[in-house]
Motif scaffolding. Structure first.
Motif, PDB file in Angstrom:
ATOM      1  N   LEU A  46       0.810  -1.214   0.000  1.00  0.00           N
ATOM      2  CA  LEU A  46       0.000   0.000   0.000  1.00  0.00           C
ATOM      3  C   LEU A  46       0.845   1.265   0.000  1.00  0.00           C
ATOM      4  O   LEU A  46       0.314   2.369  -0.053  1.00  0.00           O
ATOM      5  N   GLY A  47       2.148   1.094   0.088  1.00  0.00           N
ATOM      6  CA  GLY A  47       3.022   2.259   0.118  1.00  0.00           C
ATOM      7  C   GLY A  47       2.883   3.067   1.387  1.00  0.00           C
ATOM      8  O   GLY A  47       3.121   4.273   1.404  1.00  0.00           O
ATOM      9  N   VAL A  48       2.481   2.393   2.467  1.00  0.00           N
ATOM     10  CA  VAL A  48       2.267   3.099   3.729  1.00  0.00           C
ATOM     11  C   VAL A  48       3.507   2.965   4.612  1.00  0.00           C
ATOM     12  O   VAL A  48       4.018   1.879   4.821  1.00  0.00           O
ATOM     13  N   GLU A  49       3.992   4.096   5.085  1.00  0.00           N
ATOM     14  CA  GLU A  49       5.126   4.092   6.001  1.00  0.00           C
ATOM     15  C   GLU A  49       4.606   4.077   7.430  1.00  0.00           C
ATOM     16  O   GLU A  49       3.954   5.025   7.852  1.00  0.00           O
ATOM     17  N   PRO A  50       4.880   3.042   8.170  1.00  0.00           N
ATOM     18  CA  PRO A  50       4.461   3.078   9.576  1.00  0.00           C
ATOM     19  C   PRO A  50       5.270   4.122  10.330  1.00  0.00           C
ATOM     20  O   PRO A  50       6.371   4.459   9.919  1.00  0.00           O
ATOM     21  N   PRO A  51       4.712   4.653  11.407  1.00  0.00           N
ATOM     22  CA  PRO A  51       5.498   5.626  12.174  1.00  0.00           C
ATOM     23  C   PRO A  51       6.758   4.968  12.721  1.00  0.00           C
ATOM     24  O   PRO A  51       6.752   3.789  13.054  1.00  0.00           O
ATOM     25  N   LYS A  52       7.810   5.725  12.787  1.00  0.00           N
ATOM     26  CA  LYS A  52       9.080   5.166  13.243  1.00  0.00           C
ATOM     27  C   LYS A  52       9.059   4.963  14.751  1.00  0.00           C
ATOM     28  O   LYS A  52       9.498   3.951  15.266  1.00  0.00           O
ATOM     29  N   GLY A  53       8.523   5.939  15.416  1.00  0.00           N
ATOM     30  CA  GLY A  53       8.496   5.845  16.870  1.00  0.00           C
ATOM     31  C   GLY A  53       7.125   6.217  17.400  1.00  0.00           C
ATOM     32  O   GLY A  53       6.466   7.087  16.842  1.00  0.00           O
ATOM     33  N   ILE A  54       6.692   5.558  18.459  1.00  0.00           N
ATOM     34  CA  ILE A  54       5.452   5.985  19.077  1.00  0.00           C
ATOM     35  C   ILE A  54       5.702   6.323  20.539  1.00  0.00           C
ATOM     36  O   ILE A  54       6.557   5.733  21.202  1.00  0.00           O
ATOM     37  N   LEU A  55       4.924   7.280  21.003  1.00  0.00           N
ATOM     38  CA  LEU A  55       5.055   7.741  22.378  1.00  0.00           C
ATOM     39  C   LEU A  55       3.776   7.406  23.136  1.00  0.00           C
ATOM     40  O   LEU A  55       2.686   7.763  22.703  1.00  0.00           O
ATOM     41  N   LEU A  56       3.917   6.694  24.242  1.00  0.00           N
ATOM     42  CA  LEU A  56       2.776   6.434  25.114  1.00  0.00           C
ATOM     43  C   LEU A  56       2.874   7.393  26.290  1.00  0.00           C
ATOM     44  O   LEU A  56       3.938   7.516  26.894  1.00  0.00           O
ATOM     45  N   TYR A  57       1.773   8.061  26.593  1.00  0.00           N
ATOM     46  CA  TYR A  57       1.848   8.930  27.765  1.00  0.00           C
ATOM     47  C   TYR A  57       0.639   8.718  28.655  1.00  0.00           C
ATOM     48  O   TYR A  57      -0.435   8.334  28.204  1.00  0.00           O
ATOM     49  N   GLY A  58       0.861   8.952  29.933  1.00  0.00           N
ATOM     50  CA  GLY A  58      -0.199   8.780  30.908  1.00  0.00           C
ATOM     51  C   GLY A  58       0.421   8.518  32.258  1.00  0.00           C
ATOM     52  O   GLY A  58       1.640   8.411  32.373  1.00  0.00           O
ATOM     53  N   PRO A  59      -0.414   8.415  33.286  1.00  0.00           N
ATOM     54  CA  PRO A  59       0.112   8.248  34.645  1.00  0.00           C
ATOM     55  C   PRO A  59       0.883   6.941  34.806  1.00  0.00           C
ATOM     56  O   PRO A  59       0.663   5.998  34.052  1.00  0.00           O
ATOM     57  N   PRO A  60       1.782   6.876  35.784  1.00  0.00           N
ATOM     58  CA  PRO A  60       2.524   5.640  36.033  1.00  0.00           C
ATOM     59  C   PRO A  60       1.577   4.512  36.436  1.00  0.00           C
ATOM     60  O   PRO A  60       0.571   4.751  37.096  1.00  0.00           O
ATOM     61  N   GLY A  61       1.911   3.308  36.010  1.00  0.00           N
ATOM     62  CA  GLY A  61       1.142   2.143  36.448  1.00  0.00           C
ATOM     63  C   GLY A  61      -0.121   1.879  35.674  1.00  0.00           C
ATOM     64  O   GLY A  61      -1.005   1.153  36.132  1.00  0.00           O
ATOM     65  N   THR A  62      -0.247   2.458  34.485  1.00  0.00           N
ATOM     66  CA  THR A  62      -1.472   2.245  33.707  1.00  0.00           C
ATOM     67  C   THR A  62      -1.298   1.199  32.611  1.00  0.00           C
ATOM     68  O   THR A  62      -2.227   0.959  31.840  1.00  0.00           O
ATOM     69  N   GLY A  63      -0.113   0.618  32.485  1.00  0.00           N
ATOM     70  CA  GLY A  63       0.045  -0.494  31.552  1.00  0.00           C
ATOM     71  C   GLY A  63       0.912  -0.230  30.334  1.00  0.00           C
ATOM     72  O   GLY A  63       0.952  -1.027  29.405  1.00  0.00           O
ATOM     73  N   LYS A  64       1.662   0.866  30.350  1.00  0.00           N
ATOM     74  CA  LYS A  64       2.468   1.202  29.171  1.00  0.00           C
ATOM     75  C   LYS A  64       3.537   0.136  28.896  1.00  0.00           C
ATOM     76  O   LYS A  64       3.688  -0.333  27.772  1.00  0.00           O
TER      77      LYS A  64
END
Ligand code: ATP
Length: 269
Positions: A46-64
């Motif tokens: 499909l010629g789709v470039e996936p993102p190189k990096g992803i950032l998860l944000y939220g409070p500590p202990g939520t499952g990141k």
């Protein structure tokens, strides 16, 4: 020898079945991190470039971290975790070199998922008040950016980072081609708390328990706190040599755990 500062696990055992709630968030993470490894041909076709990096944000202990490990499990990938704050505070003067080694390791062990926890320690705008160490932190950040720029989006090294303070991040980290997909991992709502409690009581002998009443008394609790409450309820029941874990045990556990972790400063995130 330095490898010890990184946590490395080949195909971790965590699975998405251990994660309560977060269905949409998980799917978004899988599309950005897992499927580019397991189904690269779809992206290529499909010629789709996936993102190189992803950032998860939220409070500590939520499952990141749990989500990152489950993704690595599904992709049969090496999971390599490095703590941004350790990098900066514990290995002073070695940050840039460690970042280089981190990515070297990721290439050697590919497919791999690099997980940088507390990335704000390495790349934050406001902590550098000109005190010593900031030039060193800056070098570490530069090395991280250089490593990220140096490889292909479609490759089998995926980068994830986590933070509780997304507002503090250096915009350089968020530029296209870096951590350009940002996913919030929030406090669990009532439905998610129900799922999380079911997961962490799976192996417990429960008495006659009304889950909804526990759910309603744990508003604002994270997954990690809910896990602690279940563990504590079990310990209290053990202490009483009870035949099963009852609601009163959960009541006592909630009081204890929520008292130990008062409405934390996590709300700043
Ligand atoms: P930190 O920012 O402190 O590293 P985190 O968001 O990465 O936090 P985890 O390390 O993934 O949090 O969570 C700690 C533990 O809490 C998990 O190993 C798990 O047992 C439990 N937990 C957290 N969130 C969930 C969830 N959504 N479902 C089930 N268990 C959870």
């Amino acid at each position: 020898a330095r490898v010890r500062v990184m946590e490395l696990e080949t195909s971790p055992s965590a699975t998405f079945e251990q994660v309560g709630g977060l269905k949409e968030e998980i799917e978004e993470v899988r599309e950005a991190v897992e499927y580019p490894i397991t189904r690269p041909e779809v992206y290529a076709r499909l010629g789709v470039e996936p993102p190189k990096g992803i950032l998860l944000y939220g409070p500590p202990g939520t499952g990141k971290t749990l989500i990152a490990k489950a993704v690595a499990h599904n992709a049969s990938a090496t999971f390599i975790r490095m703590s941004g704050s350790e990098l900066v505070h514990k290995f002073i003067g070695e940050g840039a070199q460690l970042v280089r080694e981190l990515f070297e390791l990721a290439r050697e062990r590919a497919p791999s998922i690099v997980f940088i926890d507390e990335i704000d320690a390495v790349g934050s705008t406001r902590t550098h008040d000109g005190t010593s160490g900031s030039a060193e932190v800056q070098r570490t950040l530069m090395q991280l950016l250089a490593e990220m720029d140096g490889f292909d989006n479609r490759g089998d090294i995926r980068i994830m980072a986590a933070t509780n303070r997304p507002d503090m991040l250096d915009p350089a980290l968020l530029r296209p081609g870096r951590f350009d997909r940002i996913i919030e991992i929030p406090f669990p709502d009532a439905g998610s708390r129900t799922e999380i409690l079911k997961i962490h009581t799976r192996n417990l002998s429960l008495g006659d328990i009304r889950l909804p009443s526990i759910v309603s008394r744990t508003e604002g609790a994270t997954g990690a706190e809910l896990e602690a409450i279940c563990r504590e309820a079990g310990m209290i029941a053990v202490r009483e040599s009870a035949t099963a874990i009852e609601e009163e045990h959960f009541d006592a556990a909630i009081r204890k755990v929520r008292h130990e972790m008062p409405e934390q400063d996590v709300r700043m995130y």
